[in-house]
Design an enzyme around this catalytic site. Sequence first.
Site, PDB file in Angstrom:
ATOM      1  N   TRP A 100       0.832  -1.210   0.000  1.00 25.54           N
ATOM      2  CA  TRP A 100       0.000   0.000   0.000  1.00 25.54           C
ATOM      3  C   TRP A 100       0.861   1.250   0.000  1.00 25.54           C
ATOM      4  CZ3 TRP A 100      -4.238  -1.341  -1.895  1.00 25.54           C
ATOM      5  CH2 TRP A 100      -4.911  -2.496  -1.500  1.00 25.54           C
ATOM      6  N   ASP A 167      -1.800   7.095   5.920  1.00 26.59           N
ATOM      7  CA  ASP A 167      -2.844   6.169   5.499  1.00 26.59           C
ATOM      8  C   ASP A 167      -3.145   5.319   6.731  1.00 26.59           C
ATOM      9  OD1 ASP A 167      -4.334   4.022   4.601  1.00 26.59           O
ATOM     10  OD2 ASP A 167      -2.922   3.410   3.023  1.00 26.59           O
ATOM     11  N   LYS A 191     -12.163  -1.391   6.805  1.00 28.59           N
ATOM     12  CA  LYS A 191     -11.408  -2.250   7.723  1.00 28.59           C
ATOM     13  C   LYS A 191     -11.938  -2.091   9.154  1.00 28.59           C
ATOM     14  CE  LYS A 191      -8.826  -2.944   4.104  1.00 28.59           C
ATOM     15  NZ  LYS A 191      -7.665  -2.170   3.729  1.00 28.59           N
TER      16      LYS A 191
END
Length: 357
Positions: A100, A167, A191
Amino acid sequence: MKKVHNFNAGPCALPQQAVDKAIEALKDFEGTGMPVICVSHRSKEWSAVMDECRALWKELLNIPDTHEVLFLGGGASLGFLYVAMNFLEKKAGYLETGVWAKKALKEAKGLGEAYAVASSADTTFNYIPKGYEIPADLDYFHITTNNTIYGTEIQTDIDCPVPLIADMSSDIMSRPVDVSKYACIYGGAQKNVGPAGVTFVIVRKDALGKVSRYIPTMLDYRTHIDGGSMFNTPPVFSIYVMNETLKWVKEMGGVEAIHKINKEKAALLYAEIDRNPLFKGTAAVEDRSIMNVCFVMAEGYEHLQDEFMTFAKERGMVGIKGHRSVGGFRASIYNACPVESVQALVDCMKEFEALKK
Ligand SMILES: *Cc1c(COP(=O)(O)O)cnc(C)c1O
């Protein structure tokens, strides 16, 4: 309904009461006689949900007035581009802690000079780099606080000489955060704070407006600040469920109380991984995530991997297969994953050990 223990990495377990409220709202939203997905997003009933959700974010994370909370579309993956668009003028630094983080860096490279200040790519990202220096001439420094695929996590709010951007897709609301230390925090909701379809952004207002490029209207955070996250039609259903999820967090006692439970759940599972001779953890011990617990079969037991997967499945474990890029197992134990599920997985590992020894 079949009883399962949901360890999915995202989308994943949500609080049952949030799901139940969503089902209700799909029948009759706030006595309007309409499903929540059929009312105008300009209605007063919907505005009340937006206001409540924003207020809950601010309350639960202690967000100062210097920052604004936004609910957008596009996921964290579009967030990578948003960040570069809104903050990159000359040069940006990234902490490369996984796939990511690399994807975030790639978007920045398309708009200017961007590079990895430090990386843990040398050992498949199983640790968080330390001892690196953050150059003072960066427009910003970007981190990924929880590395969902590898099970590593930065659990403190680091000191940073330049605007810090994070993030936090997979650990937002899992621990208290000092928001004042960040110029921007963003992530996909799916999430820890809701279903897929909504992206949260917490942005310091005075950090914006410093780049000279043209920013397309929809990619400019200021558009969405001015529009109260309703410049265009927001993802109403996802926001509805996110709001109910945050209400649950508040009922649980808030982020501090949730953090305590999260640490207990993680400790329970890591203790079994460390004790059980059949298994071993893959992340550096000091960087272990309390959200995603990654492990493999220990040396000499590798041939039992598929058998354990089947064994666990038969006992109701769902979603414990490791990410396709790393293999092994991963149990995602986000806020809404109850301690009973973690205990069930631990029991399952013990049972399997007894069978094989
Ligand atoms: C899941 C995840 C993403 C990608 O999120 P999307 O909303 O699917 O774009 C990005 N970063 C992290 C840390 C993630 O866990």
